[in-house]
Design an enzyme around this catalytic site. Structure first.
Site, PDB file in Angstrom:
ATOM      1  N   GLY A 173      10.185  -6.643 -79.788  1.00  0.00           N
ATOM      2  CA  GLY A 173      10.471  -5.316 -80.337  1.00  0.00           C
ATOM      3  C   GLY A 173       9.466  -4.255 -79.964  1.00  0.00           C
ATOM      4  O   GLY A 173       9.266  -3.303 -80.730  1.00  0.00           O
ATOM      5  N   HIS A 184      19.772 -43.531 -76.972  1.00  0.00           N
ATOM      6  CA  HIS A 184      18.611 -42.689 -76.644  1.00  0.00           C
ATOM      7  C   HIS A 184      18.309 -41.712 -77.776  1.00  0.00           C
ATOM      8  O   HIS A 184      17.169 -41.627 -78.250  1.00  0.00           O
ATOM      9  CB  HIS A 184      18.895 -41.932 -75.336  1.00  0.00           C
ATOM     10  CG  HIS A 184      17.742 -41.133 -74.830  1.00  0.00           C
ATOM     11  ND1 HIS A 184      16.926 -41.564 -73.809  1.00  0.00           N
ATOM     12  CD2 HIS A 184      17.257 -39.914 -75.204  1.00  0.00           C
ATOM     13  CE1 HIS A 184      15.999 -40.653 -73.581  1.00  0.00           C
ATOM     14  NE2 HIS A 184      16.183 -39.632 -74.406  1.00  0.00           N
ATOM     15  N   GLU A 185      19.309 -40.959 -78.212  1.00  0.00           N
ATOM     16  CA  GLU A 185      19.077 -39.969 -79.259  1.00  0.00           C
ATOM     17  C   GLU A 185      18.775 -40.644 -80.602  1.00  0.00           C
ATOM     18  O   GLU A 185      17.989 -40.117 -81.404  1.00  0.00           O
ATOM     19  CB  GLU A 185      20.291 -39.050 -79.394  1.00  0.00           C
ATOM     20  CG  GLU A 185      20.586 -38.216 -78.156  1.00  0.00           C
ATOM     21  CD  GLU A 185      19.414 -37.345 -77.715  1.00  0.00           C
ATOM     22  OE1 GLU A 185      18.614 -36.952 -78.589  1.00  0.00           O
ATOM     23  OE2 GLU A 185      19.295 -37.088 -76.504  1.00  0.00           O
TER      24      GLU A 185
END
Length: 637
Positions: free
Chosen positions: A228, A445-446
């Site tokens: 910003g 895997h996860e």
């Protein structure tokens, strides 16, 4: 595929979305609008061409073209009354009809004049107006091209003509055009407080001059992309109610030598005439890069432009009421002459917001969004650590569009959940079909990542596990939700992160006795953490409290090329051994964790294969049930 009627969002939500995202109001009936008149030079050119085409048919009498032999026959028969002999053509009027005229191409005929005298035919020569011929042949086309050129230059607007290169391309916003104030800026309260002094000077300059104080001549806004900086500069101008000159650093330099310096002079002269005002230069690093940094030779035009900027800032008096603001996300490459006192002598950090700042930003961007009752933006802020204002605005936008696409009346947490997944991991690849073996590998895997994350002491709780392919290369992901913002990491926390990253690879080893390429990114990140622990943080007992510091990287940009070594080959071998030791210790630790919870690993992978997405609460329930069953079977001795 849904029908067009089903895809249409509800009226209330659609109007809200229009007002928030600048989509405008529904168009009025075209029958009620007055017709707009448009003039184009092409209309004039087409009319002129059409007029030239019709001219022979309208303004000239009917003339018949005949062969020269027939023309001679008409003379011999006495049918010719008068003749006009031109350099190329011969025109004649026949007897009996004064309106009937004939013409023929003139040939070399020495006896023509004698024959005409014998037949008593009246003849005369044709006078050529060379001035008119030249005017219509040269001057008239040149005049048309000049008009076209003037029209094109006027269409291109100021600053685009050949003689306007030296004019500044800054966009000027009058004080009444800037509707942004500090109320529209959230999450960067410290930066707003710093710039409040600039607002007070522009509003009441006599207050600071009364005690002999000198306001900073230049203010440099420094921070990551999307925080910003430009919005904050416009808010300063909106609060002070002064004109705002906005220009990018790259707009000064052109292909012509000296143009950049001339534009700098023009910009400052315009600002002096509009004082008090603010000059804002976005992406200052495009213009203010340190001179002599490029070993292949500097860009003379860019350096001349920078020199002119330094001279103008030196010769500018602060009592004129002109404040120079600039923004960059690469302050380390700026020329030191720009940062000395008297130029950009105040640097304001516009950093990533904390959880309170993110909540305030979400409230601002969701003003015009129809949220579900009792919706808690605090939870969304907690799930988005490290997000900047632009990311949070994108999440609000994505959630609102998803709700409209699904024909909802309000935007609920499910839409925000999907929007966060889109921003973090990318779009779902619904058309990608994985075979059963690959799907099982990804699920194991996860599941390994998630179980290790819930088993170590210093890790954020798991929010969601998914095996839905997303983005460019993600076949699945495990999303953790931080409980608080962190700025320091202990050795134990880094070791736990190493374990979580290796969880997927170790799970594949245990279940399949085989490894895949899916852990590539995990291994890269784990190696980076281990190397930082050894070379930067002094966390190796063998190497002691020594930091083998790497060359300084860009402050707010991703790390670039691999750094060079500043230590001996012997020490490099010891560093490599320590890195391998950290990773191997984490590897053995993860093996023990997953071997103990092998049943949970299989159950979670099976559940993932069926549902494709599992929430963290379901995982924690499975782990607590398994722990309770183990305690019943094997009571403590």
């Amino acid at each position: 595929m849904l029908s067009e009627e089903k895809n249409k969002p509800p009226e209330g939500l659609r109007d809200k979305l229009r007002s928030q995202f600048g989509m405008g109001k529904p168009q009025k009936n075209e029958d009620t609008l007055p017709p707009k008149a448009h003039f184009s030079i092409w209309y004039l050119l087409l009319a002129m061409l059409f007029f030239s085409y019709l001219q022979p048919f309208i303004f000239t009498a009917k003339v018949e073209t005949i062969p020269y032999s027939q023309f001679k026959q008409y003379i011999a028969e006495g049918k010719m009354i008068t003749l006009i002999i031109g350099p190329e053509n011969i025109k004649g009027t026949l007897t009996g009809s004064p309106d009937k005229q004939v013409t023929t191409i003139r040939v070399d005929d020495p006896g023509l004049v004698k024959e005409l005298d014998d037949r008593k035919v009246s003849y005369s020569g044709q006078h050529e107006n060379k001035f008119l011929i030249g005017m219509f042949s040269w001057i008239f086309p040149l005049a048309i091209f000049f008009l076209i050129w003037r029209f094109a230059m006027k269409k291109m607007g100021p600053g685009m003509g050949v003689m306007s290169f030296s004019k500044s391309k800054a966009k000027i916003f009058a004080e009444s055009d800037i509707k942004i104030s500090f109320a529209d800026v959230a999450g960067i309260d410290e930066a707003k407080e710093e710039l409040q002094e600039v607002v007070e000077f522009l509003s009441t300059p006599e207050k600071s001059q009364k005690l002999g104080g000198r306001i900073p001549k230049g203010v440099l806004l420094v921070g990551p992309p999307g925080t910003g900086k430009t919005l904050l500069a416009r808010a300063v101008a909106g609060e002070a109610k002064v004109p705002f000159f906005s220009i990018s650093g790259s707009e000064f330099v052109e292909m012509f030598v000296g143009v950049g310096a001339a534009r700098v002079r023009d910009l400052f002269s315009q600002a002096a005439a509009q004082a008090p005002c603010i000059i804002f230069i976005d992406e200052l690093d495009a213009l203010g890069k340190a001179r002599g940094m490029n070993v292949m030779g500097g860009h003379d035009e860019r350096e001349q432009t920078l020199n002119q900027l330094l001279v103008e800032m030196d010769g500018f008096e602060t009592n004129k009421g002109v404040i120079i603001m600039a923004a960059t996300n690469r302050p380390e490459i700026l020329d030191p002459a720009l940062l000395r006192p008297g130029r950009f002598d105040r640097q304001v950090l516009v950093d990533r917001p904390d959880i309170n700042g993110r909540e305030a930003i979400l409230k601002i961007h969701s003003k015009n969004v129809v949220l579900a009752p009792e919706f808690d933006l605090r939870k969304i802020a907690a799930r988005t650590p490290g997000f900047v204002g632009a990311d949070l605005a994108n999440i609000i936008n994505e959630a609102a569009l998803l709700a409209a696409r699904n024909n909802k009346e309000t935007v609920d947490p499910v839409d925000f959940d999907e929007a966060i997944d889109r921003v973090i991991a990318g779009l779902q690849k619904k058309n990608r079909v994985m075979n059963a073996q690959e799907k099982e590998i990804v699920a194991i895997h996860e599941s390994g990542h998630a179980i290790v994350a819930e088993s170590v002491d210093h890790a954020d709780p798991v929010h969601k596990i998914s095996i839905i392919p997303r983005g460019i290369a993600a076949l699945g992901y495990t999303q953790q939700q931080p409980t608080e913002d962190r700025y320091l990491m202990t050795r134990s926390e880094l070791q736990d992160r190493l374990a979580i990253l290796l969880g997927g690879r170790v799970a594949e080893e245990l279940v399949f006795q085989e490894i895949s390429t899916g852990a590539q990114n995990d291994l890269q990140r784990a190696s980076d953490i281990a190397r930082s622990m050894v070379t930067e943080y002094g966390m190796s007992d063998r190497l002691g409290l020594v930091s083998y510091e790497r060359p300084r990287q860009a402050m707010f940009m991703p790390e670039g090329l691999s750094p060079g070594k500043n230590y001996s080959e012997t020490k490099a071998a010891q560093i490599d051994e320590e890195i391998a030791r950290f990773v191997e210790e984490a590897h053995q630790r993860v093996k023990k964790i997953l071997s103990k919870r092998r049943d949970v690993l299989n159950d979670l992978a099976r559940l993932l294969s069926e549902k494709e997405s599992v929430q963290g609460e379901e995982l924690r329930k499975m782990l607590s049930t398994a722990t309770l069953e183990a305690a019943i079977i094997l009571p403590p001795s």
